[in-house]
Design a protein around this motif. Sequence first.
Motif, short mmCIF file in Angstrom:
data_model
loop_
_atom_site.label_atom_id
_atom_site.label_comp_id
_atom_site.label_asym_id
_atom_site.label_seq_id
_atom_site.Cartn_x
_atom_site.Cartn_y
_atom_site.Cartn_z
N GLU A 221 0.82 -1.21 0.00
CA GLU A 221 0.00 0.00 0.00
C GLU A 221 0.86 1.27 0.00
OE1 GLU A 221 -2.99 -0.12 3.05
OE2 GLU A 221 -3.52 -2.20 2.59
N HIS B 295 -6.12 -3.17 2.17
CA HIS B 295 -6.81 -2.25 1.26
C HIS B 295 -6.35 -2.57 -0.17
CE1 HIS B 295 -6.47 -0.04 5.17
NE2 HIS B 295 -7.77 0.05 4.97
N VAL C 207 -6.03 0.34 -2.64
CA VAL C 207 -4.86 1.20 -2.42
C VAL C 207 -3.61 0.54 -3.00
CG1 VAL C 207 -3.38 2.27 -0.66
CG2 VAL C 207 -5.87 2.24 -0.36
N ALA C 208 -3.44 -0.75 -2.74
CA ALA C 208 -2.27 -1.47 -3.26
C ALA C 208 -2.27 -1.49 -4.79
CB ALA C 208 -2.25 -2.89 -2.70
N GLU D 214 -1.24 1.82 -6.10
CA GLU D 214 0.21 2.01 -6.00
C GLU D 214 0.93 1.27 -7.13
OE1 GLU D 214 2.68 3.52 -3.20
OE2 GLU D 214 1.16 4.67 -4.27
#
Length: 247
Positions: free
Chosen positions: A122, A145, A148-149, A152
């Motif tokens: 994340e 999450h 979110v990862a 990224e």
Amino acid sequence: MSKTHFGYQSVDEADKAGKVAEVFHSVASKYDVMNDFMSFGLHRVWKQMTIARAQVRPGQKVLDIAGGTGDLAAAFAKAAQWGSNSEAQVWLSDINASMLEVGRDRLLDRGMALPCVQFDAEQIPFPHNHFDLVTVAFGLRNMTHKEVALGEMLRVIKPGGRVLVLEFSKPDAFLQPVYDLYSFKVLPWLGEKIAQDAESYRYLAESIRMHPDANTLKEIMLGVGFDEVETHKMTRGIVALHIGIKY
């Protein structure tokens, strides 16, 4: 505090990473052996299909997230001509120190001193638009999450780059009863007999059930900003490879 799932348990979000870490600290030394038993060796076929789809070329930059025992990283290093091509970069990463240590040692045994870095997916510690390819095999479902990862991973690939996500999915309906019996009865038994740890393998079975199916994961990836997502189901849907593309 917000809640999330740890297998079938509901836990505080702040506690999930630690609980997942305990699982993988426990199973690290037996990881490949157990994967062979759990999948009847099919995990090696699934990874080989992922390597083939990755189409890594000499001089490319590759990041393998949740890289486990280093199988993918070793194949990518060979394809990128790491060590002889000055442009090539292949990084092995994992959030779990025990898994990363096993992967590093396996790579060293192959004569590959690839750079290894421990981080939470994340918060990937690389700049925007850096990698040609990012991969994560059987690791996304353990992330707290996922959006979110995945965001990224999207951030750190170049335009034209790809993110490959290999993960368990939902098998065809006719397989479900046998699959459930195997997952919740046989798998913990194997974990106890081989790794002396039934609970960790019970969690792994539960985590697969809590992971989004292939179509839902595709929509999640499109939702975080991938311009195109290809989905390739394998072994009657037991696993799926998603290829997220950034224009």
